[in-house]
Each structure stands twice: as structure tokens, then as C-alpha cells.
Scaffold this motif. Structure first.
Motif, PDB file in Angstrom:
ATOM      1  N   ASP A 224       0.836  -1.216   0.000  1.00 55.55           N
ATOM      2  CA  ASP A 224       0.000   0.000   0.000  1.00 55.55           C
ATOM      3  C   ASP A 224       0.865   1.258   0.000  1.00 55.55           C
ATOM      4  O   ASP A 224       1.919   1.286   0.650  1.00 55.55           O
ATOM      5  CB  ASP A 224      -0.914   0.021   1.238  1.00 55.55           C
ATOM      6  N   ASP A 225       0.377   2.304  -0.698  1.00 59.00           N
ATOM      7  CA  ASP A 225       1.135   3.567  -0.661  1.00 59.00           C
ATOM      8  C   ASP A 225       0.676   4.408   0.538  1.00 59.00           C
ATOM      9  O   ASP A 225      -0.301   4.067   1.224  1.00 59.00           O
ATOM     10  CB  ASP A 225       1.011   4.333  -1.989  1.00 59.00           C
ATOM     11  N   ALA A 226       1.392   5.518   0.768  1.00 53.88           N
ATOM     12  CA  ALA A 226       1.182   6.317   1.983  1.00 53.88           C
ATOM     13  C   ALA A 226      -0.268   6.806   2.081  1.00 53.88           C
ATOM     14  O   ALA A 226      -0.881   6.764   3.158  1.00 53.88           O
ATOM     15  CB  ALA A 226       2.147   7.493   1.993  1.00 53.88           C
ATOM     16  N   GLU A 227      -0.811   7.231   0.942  1.00 54.48           N
ATOM     17  CA  GLU A 227      -2.175   7.775   0.954  1.00 54.48           C
ATOM     18  C   GLU A 227      -3.195   6.689   1.333  1.00 54.48           C
ATOM     19  O   GLU A 227      -4.097   6.916   2.144  1.00 54.48           O
ATOM     20  CB  GLU A 227      -2.478   8.294  -0.452  1.00 54.48           C
ATOM     21  N   THR A 228      -3.029   5.521   0.739  1.00 56.68           N
ATOM     22  CA  THR A 228      -3.947   4.408   1.031  1.00 56.68           C
ATOM     23  C   THR A 228      -3.852   4.020   2.505  1.00 56.68           C
ATOM     24  O   THR A 228      -4.884   3.777   3.165  1.00 56.68           O
ATOM     25  CB  THR A 228      -3.587   3.177   0.154  1.00 56.68           C
ATOM     26  N   ILE A 229      -2.639   3.976   3.027  1.00 57.77           N
ATOM     27  CA  ILE A 229      -2.452   3.593   4.437  1.00 57.77           C
ATOM     28  C   ILE A 229      -3.162   4.608   5.341  1.00 57.77           C
ATOM     29  O   ILE A 229      -3.916   4.237   6.248  1.00 57.77           O
ATOM     30  CB  ILE A 229      -0.944   3.516   4.775  1.00 57.77           C
TER      31      ILE A 229
END
Ligand code: AQP
Length: 331
Positions: A210-215
Motif C-alpha cells: 500500500d502507498d502512503a495515501e492508502t495507508i
């Protein structure tokens, strides 16, 4: 040097639960042990896997393990189906283990649920294959989560019964290595359910890709309750979702739950979730970045796994051949 065997199912993308409960510990155990880490695809197909997805997930898992710090040169990383010794020994163990023993396995009851008659026979004999995974290498130590203790006791029962029935001292006793600090991470949607890579809801877990935004979004949306965080651990009783987020924070920051509550107790979930998301991103982002780089070259990943399988096979083959000879097969 003691030999360690452990496995992870390529039944999805590994989660922060797999990382905090297993992978992080696997990396640390490389110091001072001979380690075999296995992508257990034979176990994965005990529940339905789309063939193309299984291939893809196997590569993703290999990439993530390498990115997290598994050293496939010093140690051995491979996929289970590439070493036939696992399946051959598992068959012998199917004939050693007793139905009554398998009936007591709580993981089967949990995974089969109400659908006991409709699940695969493979799911039922899964613990016999797990015993074969370990004993095919005469591994003596197995890093697992607490939920796997029962399966390891069964592996010991199988080893002892084999030795007894055939009058040999061939299979050693195996010992569960359950690190006291290994966190059990729960679903972000239900604090009473384990976070799982195969959960139908992607919102229930943090994937290691997962990327930072999704996390940040998943943690913001994570189920909580309306009360502020307590200042002491006792205040987390009966608050499974709050306890889960605090446990994750403690595991990620290498401190205890008390230390997390000393810092964040009395706060609402808004600022705490933001701090937690930052911690998760700091752990996941470098792994995801390196895994993506490795995934751009699938031929290289396949070659790493092939080499691992050949080295694993060189250890397992003579052991399983000897087991076959003991049983009476013409080898
Ligand atoms: N939520 C978790 N918290 C802590 N540790 C966990 N592990 C799994 N989930 C958590 C540990 O990860 C290792 C590999 O697990 P596995 O892939 O063999 O199977 P699993 O335990 O069934 O994991 P999943 O993610 O829930 O997979 P699926 O969804 O396919 O069933 C194990 O050491 C396990 O303890």
C-alpha cells in the motif's frame, strides 16, 4: 547451528500483521541460524486460488520478503511446490496422523466454519503437510505465531508416532519459537478478527504494497469507539479496536503498550490515528518501494526461487528418501 523452517501462504499480498507477527522476526533470526523460508503454495490451494493470481502473489511475496531483509544468498527462499519432498513426506504423514488428532485442530474448525462438509480435504490434512515441511529438513525450531502452537504439537506427535511405529529415532522434536514481542494484529474493521491477507475487505488490512495515501485512509477509516484513549492498559479491556491500534503502535515503535498510552492517553482517535499512520508508512513505504523495483524483473525473482528450491531440495531429498526407505518403499 540450529535449522529454522517457516512458511507463508501466497494467498494474497502480505499484511502488516504478517510483518509484525512473522516476517520481521524471520529477518532477525537470520543471525545465528540456518534459515529456510518457504512460500507455501501447496498450503495456499487448500482454499481456492485463481491460478494467475497465485503465480502473481508468489512473486509478490518473494519480492516483499527480499525487500524486508531476507537474505536469499546466505539463507534459502523458495516455493514449496518446487520441492517434491514436501508432498511425498506429507503423504506418509497422512498415514501416520490419526483422524482424531486432526479433528481437534482449532484452525480447521475456524477456517471451515459452518461449511465443514464443503471445504477441501486438503484443508483438513493441512497440519500433516505442515509437519512434513518442517521434518523434511530435520528443522528443530519453527518461528510461528501463537495460533500455530497446536499444529506444532501435532508435528511432534506425528514425529514420535513415526519413530515409534517404525522403531527408529529418525525425526527430531520440533520447538515453536513464539517471540514474546510478536504482535497479533487484528482486522481494521473488526477488532476480534485476525487481520488476514485473504479477507474479502481490502479495508480490513494494510498490505505491504500500500502507498502512503492508502495507508492513511485505511487507518482514518479503521473502526474505533467514541471514547478517548485510556492512560493505562487496563482501560483497553472490552475495547478490541482501540487495543488493536495501540498494539500496532507499540509493535512498530518498539515500545510497550504502557509507553504508547503514556504518550497518547486522553487523546481522541484523530491525532492518534495520524501518528499511527506515520509509523506504518515509515515501515511499509521502504519495503513496498524495494518490492516494486524487484517486481519489475520477474525473471530474476523466478531465478532466486529456483535456486532456493534446488538448495532446499538438496537438504530434503536424502531425508525424505530415508523416510521412504524406513517405511518400506523400494527406492
Ligand atoms: N494478523 C496477524 N498478526 C500476527 N501474525 C500474523 N500472521 C498471520 N496473520 C497475522 C503470521 O504470519 C505468518 C504467515 O501466515 P500464513 O500466510 O501462513 O497464514 P495465516 O496465519 O493464515 O495468515 P493470513 O494472512 O491470515 O493468511 P490467509 O488469509 O491466507 O489465511 C504466520 O506465522 C502467522 O502466525
Amino acid at each position: 547451528m540450529q535449522r529454522i523452517f517457516s512458511g507463508i501462504q501466497p494467498s494474497g499480498v502480505p499484511t502488516i500483521g504478517n510483518y509484525l507477527g512473522a516476517i520481521r522476526n524471520w529477518v532477525a533470526l537470520q543471525q545465528g541460524h540456518e534459515c529456510l523460508y518457504c512460500l507455501v503454495d501447496l498450503h495456499a490451494i487448500t482454499t481456492w486460488q485463481d491460478p494467475a493470481a497465485l503465480r502473481e502473489q508468489t512473486r509478490i511475496q518473494a519480492a516483499i520478503l527480499l525487500a524486508a531483509g531476507i537474505d536469499a544468498d546466505t539463507h534459502i527462499l523458495f516455493n514449496q511446490s518446487a520441492v517434491s519432498a514436501h508432498a511425498r513426506l506429507a503423504w506418509i504423514f497422512n498415514c501416520v496422523a490419526r483422524i482424531g488428532w486432526l479433528n481437534r485442530m482449532t484452525q480447521f474448525k475456524d477456517k471451515a466454519g459452518k461449511d465443514r462438509e464443503a471445504v477441501s480435504a486438503g484443508l483438513y490434512v493441512y497440519p500433516n503437510l505442515m509437519a512434513a515441511d518442517i521434518l523434511a529438513y530435520h528443522a528443530t525450531r519453527v518461528p510461528v505465531g501463537d495460533d500455530q502452537r497446536q499444529h506444532l504439537e501435532l508435528a511432534n506427535d506425528i514425529a514420535q508416532k513415526f519413530n515409534h511405529d517404525y522403531g527408529v529415532e529418525f525425526f527430531p522434536a520440533v520447538e515453536a519459537l513464539v517471540p514474546p514481542e510478536a504482535a497479533r494484529v487484528m482486522s481494521l474493521r473488526d477488532g476480534n478478527k485476525k487481520m488476514s491477507k485473504s479477507d474479502a475487505s481490502d479495508q480490513s488490512r494494510i498490505n505491504l504494497t500500500d502507498d502512503a495515501e492508502t495507508i492513511a485512509l485505511k487507518i482514518r477509516r479503521a473502526k474505533t469507539d467514541p471514547e478517548p484513549l485510556p492512560s493505562e492498559a487496563a482501560g483497553l479491556a472490552d475495547r478490541p479496536e482501540a487495543r488493536n491500534l495501540v498494539t500496532m503502535m507499540a509493535a512498530l515503535s518498539g515500545t510497550g503498550i504502557e509507553a504508547v498510552l503514556a504518550e497518547h492517553g486522553g487523546q481522541g482517535f484523530g491525532p492518534f490515528k495520524q501518528a499511527l499512520a506515520e509509523r506504518v508508512v515509515a515501515t511499509v513505504e521502504p519495503i513496498a518501494g524495494e518490492a516494486n523495483r524487484l517486481l519489475a524483473d520477474p525473471a530474476h525473482l523466478d531465478a532466486v526461487l529456483r535456486r532456493g528450491a534446488s538448495r532446499a531440495g538438496a537438504i530434503a531429498e536424502p531425508i525424505v528418501r530415508e523416510a521412504e526407505r524406513i517405511v518400506g518403499f523400494l527406492t
